[in-house]
Each structure stands twice: as structure tokens, then as C-alpha cells.
Design a protein around this motif. Structure first.
Motif: not given
Length: 150
Positions: A124-131, A117-122, A26-29
Motif C-alpha cells: 500500500a505504501e508503494m502504491l499510495n501515490d498512484l491512481t 498484514r506486514h506485506v500488504y501494508a508495504l 525487485a531487489h529493493a522490494h
């Protein structure tokens, strides 16, 4: 006395306690979101309030504090800054005249769209390697943790 472990190492990684790992994540996010939003002069708590108001318009500061997981005093500061920036307005409650509700202004809606746009892009990056299934399972797990009795 050795070096302190980096995130993901030792007790800050797979050997760590779940509560600590949740707090660390949570802190890193929060740091990453704050960095992304700094370019548009918005904080994560302000983004949270704008998002909540867009989803649940016309609520009081007390309601927003509960939804945003902050104290009423902290919400008072956040709302004051949003009012000063012209992103929200206060209105009297239709039924309970002593209660004041908050609503996004057109500027608030525009700021929220830019921030999303900024937060959702972040995100998406966090989730990009998850199905998609893994993403759903994580959301369900986090929701179960939040809803579990104390």
C-alpha cells in the motif's frame, strides 16, 4: 573514477535499461519485505509458499517450485523449514499415492495472516501515490511481460 550512482540516478534511474530497473526494483522490494517479515521470523520465499498454498492447496513441492519461481532444490529447503515450524503438513495425494501434497496447518494460516498484514501494508505504501487506474496498468504491464513468449 567517480562515485557509484545511487538507486534512481544515472543508469540506475530514468536512463537505465529496463531489465536492470526491473531487477533493481525487485531487489529493493525483496529487502523491504524481508525486513518487515523478520519480526515474525518468516522469509519472503516462505511467505510466497504459504500464499501459494492458501490460493492453490494440495499441490506438490514440484508444483510449488514452479509457481514460486525457485528450483526444486530450493523449494525442498523451504518446505523442510515450514514443516519443522509446523506451518505445513505433507499428505499423500488422493489418487497418486507416491506424490505428497502440502497443506497449511492452523498455525500456517495464522502466520500467513500476520505476514499479509506486514506485506500488504508495504505494498500500500508503494502504491499510495498512484491512481487505481495506474495501479491496474502496472499490473497489466507486468503480467504481459511475464506472459510474453521467450
Amino acid at each position: 573514477m567517480g562515485e557509484l550512482p545511487q538507486a534512481g540516478e544515472g543508469k540506475r534511474g530514468l536512463d537505465g535499461h529496463l531489465g536492470y530497473l526491473l531487477r533493481q526494483a525487485a531487489h529493493a522490494h525483496r529487502q523491504r519485505v524481508e525486513q518487515r517479515l523478520s519480526g515474525i521470523c518468516l522469509t519472503l520465499p516462505q511467505f510466497s509458499v504459504l500464499t501459494i498454498l492458501a490460493a492453490y492447496p494440495g499441490h506438490s513441492s514440484a508444483d510449488l517450485a514452479r509457481l514460486a519461481l525457485v528450483t526444486p532444490q530450493t523449494m525442498s529447503v523451504i518446505v523442510a523449514n515450514l514443516l519443522k515450524a509446523g506451518l505445513v503438513v505433507r499428505e499423500r495425494h488422493r489418487v497418486h499415492g507416491r506424490i505428497q501434497t502440502l497443506t497449511l496447518t492452523a498455525a500456517g494460516e495464522a502466520m500467513l495472516e500476520a505476514a499479509k498484514r506486514h506485506v500488504y501494508a508495504l505494498e500500500a505504501e508503494m502504491l499510495n501515490d498512484l491512481t487505481p487506474t495506474q495501479q491496474t496498468e502496472i499490473r497489466q504491464w507486468l503480467t504481459r511481460i511475464a506472459r510474453a513468449p521467450g
